[in-house]
Design a protein around this motif. Structure first.
Motif, short mmCIF file in Angstrom:
data_model
loop_
_atom_site.label_atom_id
_atom_site.label_comp_id
_atom_site.label_asym_id
_atom_site.label_seq_id
_atom_site.Cartn_x
_atom_site.Cartn_y
_atom_site.Cartn_z
N ALA A 157 -0.04 3.18 4.49
CA ALA A 157 -0.87 1.90 4.48
C ALA A 157 -1.47 1.31 3.37
O ALA A 157 -1.93 0.23 3.45
CB ALA A 157 -2.02 2.34 5.78
N ILE A 158 -1.65 2.34 2.22
CA ILE A 158 -2.47 1.55 1.24
C ILE A 158 -1.63 0.44 0.67
O ILE A 158 -2.42 -0.59 0.15
CB ILE A 158 -2.66 2.70 0.11
CG1 ILE A 158 -3.27 4.10 0.74
CG2 ILE A 158 -3.29 2.29 -1.25
CD1 ILE A 158 -4.76 3.55 0.82
N ASP A 159 -0.48 0.66 0.43
CA ASP A 159 0.35 -0.36 -0.15
C ASP A 159 0.60 -1.68 0.83
O ASP A 159 0.44 -2.83 0.27
CB ASP A 159 1.71 -0.12 -0.49
CG ASP A 159 1.90 1.14 -1.73
OD1 ASP A 159 1.18 1.20 -2.40
OD2 ASP A 159 2.80 1.72 -1.56
N VAL A 160 0.33 -1.42 2.10
CA VAL A 160 0.53 -2.52 3.07
C VAL A 160 -0.84 -3.20 3.21
O VAL A 160 -0.83 -4.53 2.91
CB VAL A 160 0.64 -1.83 4.44
CG1 VAL A 160 0.32 -3.04 5.34
CG2 VAL A 160 2.15 -1.36 4.53
N LEU A 161 -1.94 -2.57 2.82
CA LEU A 161 -3.24 -3.15 2.60
C LEU A 161 -3.35 -4.02 1.59
O LEU A 161 -4.11 -5.05 1.66
CB LEU A 161 -4.38 -1.90 2.77
CG LEU A 161 -4.68 -1.60 4.15
CD1 LEU A 161 -5.61 -0.41 4.00
CD2 LEU A 161 -5.26 -2.27 5.01
N SER A 162 -2.71 -3.49 0.59
CA SER A 162 -2.90 -4.02 -0.82
C SER A 162 -2.18 -5.43 -0.80
O SER A 162 -2.66 -6.66 -1.01
CB SER A 162 -2.16 -3.56 -1.94
OG SER A 162 -2.88 -2.13 -2.26
N GLY A 163 -1.22 -5.54 0.14
CA GLY A 163 -0.34 -7.13 0.17
C GLY A 163 -1.13 -7.94 1.17
O GLY A 163 -1.26 -9.00 0.79
N LEU A 164 -1.72 -7.23 2.02
CA LEU A 164 -2.56 -8.13 2.97
C LEU A 164 -3.72 -8.64 2.41
O LEU A 164 -4.30 -9.95 2.58
CB LEU A 164 -2.82 -7.28 4.37
CG LEU A 164 -1.68 -7.01 5.16
CD1 LEU A 164 -2.05 -5.91 6.38
CD2 LEU A 164 -1.04 -8.15 5.82
#
Length: 326
Positions: A157-164
């Motif tokens: 989820a860390i990478d997903v959050l970075s994009g969002l």
């Protein structure tokens, strides 16, 4: 066979309860009336209600927190549904429908207000959840509140959050039962908003340790560049102590219960917050102006003046029908 001794009353043997018996009589979570798969097949039963978030400095409503409800009973928590979905491996699908219900309500969101929605970190990586966020367009008015106890640096989820967050999404994370795990997660999440749970907020004015913990969270938030939101505030006493401890935002029954749509917070409480700096200990009340007050009149019956009442006399339970006017 039980032997009955003549001249003595018959006594039943003592009842011994095993673990299985205790499971039968122990309180249970409300049963879900339909399988979780049927709930997913009927997305119209999943809806979003909202409670206001106010600034403790002046009572300004800054946004709303979305709460998911399943079915027609607005008071019933959706937690059992999410637990059942997790057990069935369907948390991503249910999370997507809950997020979709909240995002759909954004069309009625007042201008310059944010909408906070809860999401499990594991569900955040699900394709259905990401599709909802992709279709949402501009997401700078969304705050994603993570409900996962703690996230390790290598969590997907860390990478997903970075994009969002690059698209404007704001991130909120709480400090709660996970303790050290929550605090360590804040280090690499660097959220925009840190949430203080009800366990620390409840009766904080009566517990020095809770107040100290709140102050520590505020200090940590300042180091991270985050704001602090106290949840489930229920009394003016709690609000005043939280404000004095440096908490800037709050939500809870004191300001307004969760309802469909976007209902403004309590005007009386917001007015109290506005005058709190200049006249501490006061709470607004409808009435005439101070000029109309006649000190020779007894404090009985309907008050004849005074816009504010003394908070101490407001809490006092005595024979006076109305609180002492200022």
């Amino acid at each position: 066979m039980t032997t009955v001794v003549p001249g003595r009353p018959h006594e039943e043997p003592p009842i011994r309860l095993g673990s299985s018996d205790l499971a039968v009589i122990a309180p249970r979570e409300p049963e879900i009336a339909e399988p979780i798969a049927q709930t997913l097949a009927r997305p119209a039963t999943i809806r979003s209600i909202h409670r206001p978030v106010v600034a403790l400095a002046d009572g300004t409503c800054l946004g709303y927190q979305a709460t998911v409800r399943v079915g027609d009973w607005a008071a019933r928590s959706a937690a059992p549904y999410f637990e059942a979905a997790a057990q069935a491996g369907l948390s991503g699908q249910l999370g997507a429908l809950a997020l979709q219900a909240a995002v759909r309500e954004r069309t009625a969101l007042p201008a310059e207000k944010f909408l906070a929605v809860e999401m499990d970190a594991d569900a955040l990586t699900h394709r259905d959840v990401l599709d909802v966020l992709d279709l949402a367009g501009q997401i700078s008015d969304l705050v994603l509140s993570l409900i996962t106890p703690h996230i390790t640096p290598g969590h997907p989820a860390i990478d997903v959050l970075s994009g969002l967050r690059a698209r404007g999404l704001l991130l909120a994370a709480g400090v709660g039962a996970a303790g050290l795990g929550d605090l360590l997660a804040l280090e690499h999440l660097v959220p925009d908003l840190i949430q203080i749970p009800a366990e620390l907020v409840r009766d904080v004015h009566e517990h020095a340790v809770r107040r100290r913990l709140v102050e520590n969270v505020v200090d940590l938030a300042e180091d991270l560049g985050a704001a602090v939101l106290a949840e489930d505030v229920e009394s003016l006493d709690e609000a005043s102590v939280l404000r004095g401890s440096g908490v800037r935002l709050a939500s809870g029954w004191l300001f307004g219960r969760a309802r469909p749509g976007f209902t403004p917070p309590s005007p009386e409480v917001c007015e109290w917050l506005r005058v709190w700096n200049t006249q501490p200990g006061l709470i607004p009340r409808q009435g005439a102006t101070h000029e109309d007050w006649d000190e020779t009149q007894p404090l009985v019956g309907k008050p004849v003046g005074g816009r504010y009442i003394d908070l101490d006399s407001y809490r006092k339970n005595d024979d006076t029908q109305w609180p002492r006017l200022l």
